[in-house]
Design an enzyme around this catalytic site. Structure first.
Site, PDB file in Angstrom:
ATOM      1  N   GLU A 288      15.699 -10.620  38.766  1.00  0.00           N
ATOM      2  CA  GLU A 288      16.580 -11.740  39.066  1.00  0.00           C
ATOM      3  C   GLU A 288      15.903 -12.635  40.095  1.00  0.00           C
ATOM      4  O   GLU A 288      14.928 -12.239  40.735  1.00  0.00           O
ATOM      5  CB  GLU A 288      17.929 -11.265  39.605  1.00  0.00           C
ATOM      6  N   ASN A 290      16.933 -14.687  43.546  1.00  0.00           N
ATOM      7  CA  ASN A 290      17.947 -14.938  44.566  1.00  0.00           C
ATOM      8  C   ASN A 290      17.675 -16.301  45.188  1.00  0.00           C
ATOM      9  O   ASN A 290      16.661 -16.495  45.855  1.00  0.00           O
ATOM     10  CB  ASN A 290      17.921 -13.842  45.631  1.00  0.00           C
TER      11      ASN A 290
END
Length: 683
Positions: A288, A290
């Site tokens: 992912e 951030n």
């Protein structure tokens, strides 16, 4: 440059931002809920605005309330910290509409990367390695089971809008997939207001390694090396370090270039982190992105000398990055330990209450941050190793049930990894926390664990090494002897003081005896103490001498000693019966120092038996009862869910330890319980 910024956050990250803003000559505005009226970030800021009741949904993540605080104070920009509104595109849009600068990435980048399903598609298109999984929306638990079977167990069930370990479960079979899907949806809805779930393959024996990127609004993107975040519990990072002991330069460069490619693909600017899962062959897969400052950003600052908060502010003000990729160098090693308000002896369940004692080790400046003139505490002395403590609490303050249980981030830097680990060991031993349960003993245990010292770690480290939970530390006999020698020398000092106060002595050397018996952790050692002006020599009956030197005086709760020339730091409390409660290196010990006759008599005393609670389900933490799964008279099997208790934004399912029949239920959904309150009884 901005004259005034508002920090839309609380706790240690709000304090962290305030420190850099203050150094840059920028005024700061804090916001606070009823629970945080006396919080440290409120005391540190130039201005503070009350924004509502304790629940975050009614204060810190209520966009209308935060916007009202901005209008009231005339803040020109907002730093969101991490969590709360930091990755909320609606908040970024509201700021843009109001003409207030968001100290973070563009709203479009937040939207693209904040949705884990969309982000993986964009990452694949940008040439970033991705993990196999199902990126579509999942209707219910049965569909989750079907998808999990198709991907192949184990799988990771995640909240699409999640972060920080919230709304995340690992499932190894159909039953865990059903249960994990529902729990993830509940946590996601409560934490993010978005209950969408996706599923991907869980990579076994993985390492969690992330790349820090910085981008400005002029087309410049750089990466600042990596952080190893593999020591995790319940998908929540506990210990981080930079650089990683696992990566080689070629892998680091490849990961960094892919991270920068992804940042360019979404038009990123500001600080951001691209997280990867790395297997044993150094194959890496996008996890992912951030779009905010990470909790663990200090370790990157310590090895690069770059203040990430400062760069975020400057980029938001329209400035160019003052360096290129070729200018980035990684110097030395840094480690961060997250101190949580949780009880490691109760499976790390949250703990709340008043900090009756909170004394972090003294900060020391060293390495790139000190050399660059960016050490955040200007009063910190210089040394060969650095100690940094980012915190948002203080002695006498309250740890609330409403927010994240992290109370501090203790960081150390040294020229090499072994030095950083040793500095962390000493710093943890010197960190005094009383009044709540905390995880310092566990952090100390990890620092001494052979696998961690070797760098042989994965995200399964805690589960593999502590399968039955943390039961404390058993020190070696040699380590116990060192503690015993120190305690004997300290007890002699205390006896001298008591003799002087009582008037029993004119010449204390004549009235305090040399012969003592030290009892510690099942060991019993007769010793003889010979003292001089510099310290004491403690001779064990089996012919072992230990030289103890220290300036410790009775009443001090921290003893910094040298035993045979090696440092030993002890947290100390005197106890009745002649001795001390001592904590060091993750161990908690009762050390009795008695005269030979007193030791002989003490051995005859019976031990008090603890009360029998085997037929009760006790609340293991302060929390809110969300659900009761059984009823009076019902037979339950081992492992069956009994009830769910929510604490600090996490749901905890309490299960039956053995087969039995429910006799009484003392709690109901909506009840707030304290530690060890009885929830139900069994026949």
């Amino acid at each position: 440059m901005f004259d005034k910024i508002l920090i839309a956050n609380r706790g240690e990250i709000a304090c962290r931002v305030i420190k850099t803003a203050r150094r840059m000559g920028i005024k700061t505005v804090a916001i606070y809920s009823d629970a945080d009226r006396h919080a440290l970030h409120v005391k540190m800021a130039d201005e503070a605005v009350h924004i509502g009741p304790p629940p975050a949904a009614q204060s810190y993540i209520d966009i209308s309330r935060v916007m009202a605080a901005i209008r009231e104070t005339g803040a020109q920009a907002v730093h969101p910290g991490y969590g709360f509104l930091s990755e909320n595109p609606r908040f970024a849009a509201a700021l843009e509409e109001a003409g207030v600068v968001f100290i973070g990435p563009p709203r479009e980048a937040i939207e693209a990367m904040g949705d884990k399903i969309t982000s993986k598609k964009i990452a694949a298109e940008a040439g970033v390695n991705t993990v196999p999984g199902y990126m579509g929306l999942i209707a219910d638990a049965e569909e989750a089971v079907k998808i999990s079977r198709e991907i192949g167990y184990p799988v990771m069930i995640k909240a699409s809008a999640g972060g920080g370990g919230k709304g995340m479960r690992i499932a190894w079979n159909d039953e865990e997939a059903r249960e994990g899907f529902q729990s993830s949806k509940n946590e996601a809805a409560a934490s993010f207001g978005d209950d969408r779930i996706f599923i991907e393959k869980f990579v076994t024996q993985p390492r969690h390694i992330e790349i820090q990127v910085l981008a400005d609004g002029h087309g410049n993107v750089v990466y600042l090396g990596e952080r190893e975040c593999s020591i995790q519990r319940r998908n929540q990072k506990v210990i981080e370090e930079a650089p990683s002991p696992f990566l080689d330069e070629a892998t680091r460069r490849a990961m960094g270039e892919q991270a920068c490619a992804l940042a360019r693909a979404v038009g990123y600017r500001s600080a951001g982190t691209v997280e990867f899962i790395v297997d044993g062959e150094r194959n890496f897969y996008f996890l992912e992105m951030n779009t905010r400052l990470q909790v663990e950003h200090p370790v990157t600052e310590l090895i690069t000398g770059i203040d990430l908060v400062e760069q975020m502010i400057r980029v938001a003000a329209g400035e160019k990055l003052p360096f290129s990729q070729e200018d980035i160098t990684l110097t030395g090693w840094a480690i961060e330990s997250r101190l949580y308000a949780e009880d490691p002896y109760r499976n790390f369940l949250p703990s709340t209450g008043r900090l009756t004692r909170y004394r972090p080790p003294a900060e020391v400046a060293a390495g790139p941050m000190a050399d660059a003139g960016k050490w955040l505490d200007e009063a910190a002395p210089r040394g060969e190793t650095a100690v940094r403590n980012d915190t948002g609490v203080y002695e006498g303050g309250e740890i609330s049930i409403y927010y994240d249980p992290m109370i501090a981030k203790l960081c150390t830097w040294a020229p090499d990894r072994a030095g950083a680990i040793e500095a962390m060991r000493v710093a943890l031993d010197a960190f005094e926390v009383e009044g709540i349960g905390h995880n310092i003993p566990f952090l100390s245990a990890v620092m001494d664990h052979p696998r961690f010292v070797k760098g042989d770690i994965t995200t399964a480290f805690i589960a593999e090494e502590y399968p039955e939970g943390f039961q404390g530390v058993q020190l070696s006999e040699e380590a116990l002897r060192r503690v015993a020698a120190a305690a004997a020398a300290m007890h002699r000092v205390a006896e001298i003081r008591r003799a002087r106060i009582s008037g029993r002595m004119d010449n204390h050397e004549r009235h305090v005896g040399e012969d003592w018996v030290v009892e510690i952790d099942g060991h019993r050692w007769p010793v003889k103490i010979k003292a001089d002006r510099q310290g004491s020599t403690v001779r064990f009956e089996d012919d072992g001498d230990y030289r103890v030197e220290s300036d410790w005086t009775p009443g001090r709760t921290l003893a910094v000693l040298e035993v045979n020339g090696e440092p030993l730091v002890l947290k100390v409390n005197e106890i009745r019966g002649g001795g001390f409660r001592i904590r060091t290196r993750g161990a908690e010990l009762k050390v009795f120092v008695r005269t030979p006759r007193a030791a002989e008599l003490a051995a005859l005393m019976p031990e008090k038996a603890p009360p029998d609670t085997s037929k009760m389900l006790l609340c293991p933490m302060p929390g809110l009862v969300v659900k009761i799964d059984v009823e009076v008279g019902q037979q339950v099997e081992e492992g069956q869910p009994l009830c769910t208790v929510e604490a600090m934004k996490m749901e905890n399912i309490l299960r039956a330890e053995r087969r039995g029949v429910v006799a009484k239920i003392h709690a109901a959904p909506g009840d707030s319980l304290g530690v060890d309150e009885v929830i139900m009884e069994f026949e």
